[in-house]
Design an enzyme around this catalytic site. Structure first.
Site, PDB file in Angstrom:
ATOM      1  N   CYS A  12      31.592  89.623 118.614  1.00 13.70           N
ATOM      2  CA  CYS A  12      30.845  88.579 117.901  1.00 13.70           C
ATOM      3  C   CYS A  12      30.535  89.034 116.471  1.00 13.70           C
ATOM      4  CB  CYS A  12      29.558  88.268 118.665  1.00 13.70           C
ATOM      5  SG  CYS A  12      28.399  87.203 117.790  1.00 13.70           S
TER       6      CYS A  12
ATOM      7  N   CYS B 241      26.934  88.540 115.255  1.00 15.49           N
ATOM      8  CA  CYS B 241      26.042  89.521 115.881  1.00 15.49           C
ATOM      9  C   CYS B 241      25.962  90.787 115.033  1.00 15.49           C
ATOM     10  CB  CYS B 241      26.538  89.879 117.288  1.00 15.49           C
ATOM     11  SG  CYS B 241      26.564  88.510 118.457  1.00 15.49           S
TER      12      CYS B 241
END
Length: 318
Positions: A78, A81
């Site tokens: 991700c 993230c």
């Protein structure tokens, strides 16, 4: 989001897994360990912990009784993230322990992701007293994250003294932790028994503390938790149906109430036992009342469900 996520099943699974691994001394969390492998940037810190399904109860649910726990749900693939997680880690380590960052790799811990109803990441959830209270998705900017955390702390500071203590540490020395008090060996023995799943030994240990110190609130709360965990391990959801079919069976009502609390249906459990108090007399009534009061002790004293049920119980009794 308060009350919207049912964490009871995950809590039960994490307890069972912890007991299975206790003999081997397995611990996957890395609180206070710089360079913890779960962090996208390899960072860490004393107020950042990598959480697994096995440690979820200890590192999130139990920790959230003292300070807010901000759960960062992320994955290695991700990209957003990788932008958000370092911001959260920096802010957590600068907080002095006013709040804790709990990092969850959703790929490695799918049950936690399922419990929070994760549909996209990054997702960040604030947990207080074992319940989610607020959340956001996506990579917010650092000022936005600061504002979000500040609102949570402002709302809880009067009820959670450890928040102010952490803020004072942060202001005085950049988050330096105070010297830890030595662990009480009596509580350590009880907790060891609980980790092994020996509820009888844990109950005896907490009772011994109370025999010596009747006003010890921590031991009283722990004793109530242990007694319930021992019953909840045997709780059968089908007990609810059996109790509904036999409203005059006191033992069936008690078993059903335990099953409802284990399923995060505390209001139903409280209502069931209050109604049973209203239908019973003498020893049966006292048995039900005592059981209900024991269930109250599993929750914070200011929980509105407990306050409502206490008023209803008073009306039923008098």
């Amino acid at each position: 989001m308060a009350g919207a996520v049912d964490l009871s099943a995950l809590k039960a699974r994490s307890e069972a897994a912890a007991r299975q691994q206790a003999a081997g001394g397995a611990r996957s969390t890395a609180q206070g360990a710089p360079g913890s492998p779960g962090s996208p940037d390899g960072g860490g810190g004393r107020y950042v912990v990598d959480v697994t399904e096995q440690g979820f109860q200890r590192d999130v649910l139990e920790a959230s009784l003292q300070v807010p726990v901000v759960v960062d749900l992320w994955a290695t693939w991700c990209e957003p993230c990788k932008q958000l997680s370092p911001v959260l880690e920096r802010l957590a380590n600068a907080s002095g322990g006013a709040w804790i960052l709990a990092k969850v790799d959703v790929d490695a811990n799918p049950r936690i992701a399922q419990a929070f109803g994760v549909q996209s990441i990054p997702m960040v959830v604030a947990v207080v007293a074992g319940q989610p209270v607020d959340a956001f998705q996506g990579a917010l900017s650092e000022p936005q994250v600061k504002d979000w955390i500040a609102r949570i702390l402002d709302a809880l500071r009067d009820r959670m003294p450890a928040i102010a203590e952490g803020e004072r540490r942060a202001a005085a020395g950049g988050g330096a932790e105070p010297e830890e008090e030595p662990e009480d060996p009596r509580f350590a023995a009880a907790e060891d028994a609980l980790e092994r799943g020996d509820y009888a030994e844990a109950e005896a240990a907490y009772q011994q503390i109370l025999d010596q110190e009747p006003a010890n609130e921590m031991a009283q709360a722990a004793l109530s938790q242990v007694r319930f965990l021992a019953r909840a391990e045997q709780a059968d959801p089908s007990a609810i149906g059996r109790a509904d079919a036999a409203p005059d069976d006191v033992d069936a009502q008690l078993a059903a109430a335990d099953a409802e609390v284990a399923l995060d249906k505390a209001e139903s459990a409280f209502r069931r036992l209050v109604d049973t108090v209203g239908r019973t007399f003498g020893d049966d009534r006292e048995k039900v009342r005592s059981h209900l009061v024991g269930l109250f002790e599993l929750f914070p004293a200011d929980d509105p469900r407990v306050s409502t049920a206490r008023r209803a119980l008073a009306r039923a009794l008098f």
